[in-house]
Design a protein around this motif. Structure first.
Motif, mmCIF file in Angstrom:
data_model
loop_
_atom_site.group_PDB
_atom_site.id
_atom_site.type_symbol
_atom_site.label_atom_id
_atom_site.label_comp_id
_atom_site.label_asym_id
_atom_site.label_seq_id
_atom_site.Cartn_x
_atom_site.Cartn_y
_atom_site.Cartn_z
ATOM 1 N N THR A 36 0.793 -1.175 -0.187
ATOM 2 C CA THR A 36 -0.042 0.056 -0.059
ATOM 3 C C THR A 36 0.920 1.331 0.061
ATOM 4 O OG1 THR A 36 -0.068 0.008 2.294
ATOM 5 C CG2 THR A 36 -1.906 -1.136 1.114
ATOM 6 N N GLU A 37 2.203 0.976 -0.473
ATOM 7 C CA GLU A 37 2.925 2.417 -0.380
ATOM 8 C C GLU A 37 2.395 3.288 -1.282
ATOM 9 O OE1 GLU A 37 5.595 3.148 1.118
ATOM 10 O OE2 GLU A 37 6.090 1.035 2.226
ATOM 11 N N SER A 38 2.406 4.771 -1.339
ATOM 12 C CA SER A 38 1.946 5.608 -2.049
ATOM 13 C C SER A 38 2.652 5.586 -3.479
ATOM 14 C CB SER A 38 2.027 7.187 -1.436
ATOM 15 O OG SER A 38 3.385 7.413 -1.358
ATOM 16 N N GLU A 39 3.883 5.435 -3.710
ATOM 17 C CA GLU A 39 4.646 5.138 -4.802
ATOM 18 C C GLU A 39 4.968 3.846 -5.380
ATOM 19 O OE1 GLU A 39 4.156 7.801 -6.879
ATOM 20 O OE2 GLU A 39 3.179 8.991 -5.236
ATOM 21 N N ASP A 40 5.772 3.757 -6.275
ATOM 22 C CA ASP A 40 6.065 2.464 -6.717
ATOM 23 C C ASP A 40 7.734 2.114 -6.670
ATOM 24 O OD1 ASP A 40 5.853 0.006 -8.382
ATOM 25 O OD2 ASP A 40 6.488 0.670 -10.176
ATOM 26 N N ASN A 41 7.724 0.572 -6.263
ATOM 27 C CA ASN A 41 9.128 0.117 -5.967
ATOM 28 C C ASN A 41 9.977 0.941 -4.909
ATOM 29 O OD1 ASN A 41 11.342 -1.646 -6.121
ATOM 30 N ND2 ASN A 41 11.943 -1.218 -8.049
ATOM 31 N N PRO A 42 9.651 1.234 -3.645
ATOM 32 C CA PRO A 42 10.366 1.943 -2.683
ATOM 33 C C PRO A 42 11.726 1.010 -2.360
ATOM 34 C CG PRO A 42 8.462 1.222 -1.774
ATOM 35 C CD PRO A 42 8.211 0.922 -3.198
ATOM 36 N N GLN A 43 12.865 1.630 -2.322
ATOM 37 C CA GLN A 43 14.094 1.092 -2.017
ATOM 38 C C GLN A 43 14.959 1.956 -1.089
ATOM 39 O OE1 GLN A 43 14.643 -2.061 -3.164
ATOM 40 N NE2 GLN A 43 13.040 -2.002 -4.479
ATOM 41 N N ASP A 69 12.429 8.211 -15.354
ATOM 42 C CA ASP A 69 11.423 7.914 -14.324
ATOM 43 C C ASP A 69 11.577 9.021 -13.204
ATOM 44 O OD1 ASP A 69 10.307 5.431 -15.447
ATOM 45 O OD2 ASP A 69 11.904 4.054 -13.954
ATOM 46 N N ASN A 70 10.573 9.545 -12.676
ATOM 47 C CA ASN A 70 10.658 10.564 -11.648
ATOM 48 C C ASN A 70 10.878 9.843 -10.408
ATOM 49 O OD1 ASN A 70 10.451 13.464 -12.627
ATOM 50 N ND2 ASN A 70 8.736 12.454 -13.746
ATOM 51 N N ILE A 71 12.022 10.169 -9.723
ATOM 52 C CA ILE A 71 12.254 9.366 -8.288
ATOM 53 C C ILE A 71 12.043 10.760 -7.258
ATOM 54 C CG2 ILE A 71 14.088 8.301 -6.864
ATOM 55 C CD1 ILE A 71 13.048 6.782 -9.570
ATOM 56 N N VAL A 72 11.287 10.131 -5.833
ATOM 57 C CA VAL A 72 11.093 10.956 -4.706
ATOM 58 C C VAL A 72 11.800 10.411 -3.669
ATOM 59 C CG1 VAL A 72 8.973 9.776 -4.232
ATOM 60 C CG2 VAL A 72 9.520 12.163 -3.837
ATOM 61 N N PHE A 73 12.387 11.437 -3.041
ATOM 62 C CA PHE A 73 13.309 10.989 -1.659
ATOM 63 C C PHE A 73 12.558 11.430 -0.586
ATOM 64 C CE2 PHE A 73 16.108 12.036 -5.406
ATOM 65 C CZ PHE A 73 16.732 11.145 -5.578
ATOM 66 N N GLY A 114 20.461 6.532 5.630
ATOM 67 C CA GLY A 114 18.811 6.443 5.639
ATOM 68 C C GLY A 114 18.313 6.908 4.479
ATOM 69 N N GLY A 115 17.159 6.758 4.317
ATOM 70 C CA GLY A 115 16.338 7.310 3.236
ATOM 71 C C GLY A 115 15.506 6.144 2.515
ATOM 72 N N ILE A 116 14.422 6.719 1.917
ATOM 73 C CA ILE A 116 13.849 5.660 0.735
ATOM 74 C C ILE A 116 13.538 6.619 -0.652
ATOM 75 C CG2 ILE A 116 11.536 4.673 0.259
ATOM 76 C CD1 ILE A 116 13.229 3.390 2.532
ATOM 77 N N ALA A 117 14.038 5.924 -1.744
ATOM 78 C CA ALA A 117 13.809 6.456 -3.173
ATOM 79 C C ALA A 117 12.536 5.667 -3.354
ATOM 80 C CB ALA A 117 15.000 6.221 -3.844
ATOM 81 N N SER A 118 11.385 6.110 -4.167
ATOM 82 C CA SER A 118 10.415 5.615 -4.748
ATOM 83 C C SER A 118 10.292 6.268 -6.291
ATOM 84 C CB SER A 118 9.352 5.939 -3.881
ATOM 85 O OG SER A 118 9.464 5.219 -2.632
ATOM 86 N N LYS A 119 9.560 5.427 -7.131
ATOM 87 C CA LYS A 119 9.275 5.927 -8.373
ATOM 88 C C LYS A 119 7.901 6.289 -8.329
ATOM 89 C CE LYS A 119 8.806 2.690 -11.700
ATOM 90 N NZ LYS A 119 9.051 1.747 -12.764
#
Length: 244
Positions: A36-43, A69-73, A114-119
């Protein structure tokens, strides 16, 4: 047969010996289903390095990101200026885990962990070809169109730390032949200009003033966290001229 027995994939985590439901991709990856993450493939982010004034190199766990691809941090430590920012991938340094994003890096602190990157999951919807007068052998003229939208927010922030508005980009396509698909006009509608009223609905109006055999509207958004809903469209159509 499985769907009849278990209902859907959500049923499997509740059976003995199957705490989560997983699936596989054609490149050998394994995915947790029903995420249920808000974006795709969080890493998980493993490293962030400033390359130049417009390039940030990011190392993550395995990913399937591609150029464009747009990536959010989010949740980045040390380099906090990158948090709640979104940027496109402009090159892949090492397939599956190291990539460069096009983002202004002036004033960025050193990354410490730390941190998460998501598409970002983009929205794109295309209406059917519209002309309610085609049976009368008439073209259609559209003076304006209303969109009934649900006011939305994003998880993005600008350089001053203020929330970035959620926008709905609308392409207006005039179809005089079946091959026409290039937008004649493009508009940007602010879907978040009612402060602290996310979930409210409102009519937004754009002026078209186009005549064609058919009209189409393409709606787009590629902002992280934006949950834009279009509930209705109300065009101002009038018949004019012969269809052919």
């Amino acid at each position: 047969m499985l769907s009849r027995t278990f209902g859907n994939w959500n049923a499997f985590p509740f059976s003995k010996g199957a705490p989560i439901a997983i699936g596989g991709g054609h490149k050998g990856e394994v995915w947790k289903l029903n995420n249920t993450e808000s974006e795709d493939n969080p890493q998980m982010i493993r490293g962030m390095t400033v390359i130049d004034a417009d390039t940030l190199r990011v190392t993550t766990d395995w990913n399937n990101y591609e150029v464009g691809d747009n990536i959010v941090f989010e949740g980045v430590l040390g380099m906090i200026q990158a948090n709640h920012k979104q940027a496109p991938i402009k090159s892949i340094a090492t397939p599956w885990n190291i990539f460069d994003v096009d983002i202004p890096t002036l004033g960025f602190s050193a990354y410490t962990g730390g941190g998460i990157a998501s598409k970002t999951i983009p929205l794109e919807a295309l209406s059917k070809k519209l002309n309610p007068f085609v049976d009368s052998d008439k073209k259609v003229r559209c003076g304006w169109i209303y969109f009934y939208v649900e006011v939305a927010e994003t998880i993005l922030q600008d350089e001053a730390g203020k929330p970035v508005p959620a926008f709905l980009d609308i392409d207006v396509i005039t179809n005089d032949t079946d091959m026409d698909s290039v937008p004649t006009f493009q508009y940007r509608v602010d879907c978040s200009n009612l402060p602290r009223e996310s979930g409210s609905k409102k009519w937004v109006k754009i002026w078209i003033n186009q005549t064609s055999q058919f009209l189409q509207f393409r709606m787009r958004n590629a902002q992280a966290g934006a949950k834009i809903k279009v509930h209705a469209m109300m065009p101002g159509f009038v018949a004019t001229g012969r269809l052919v």
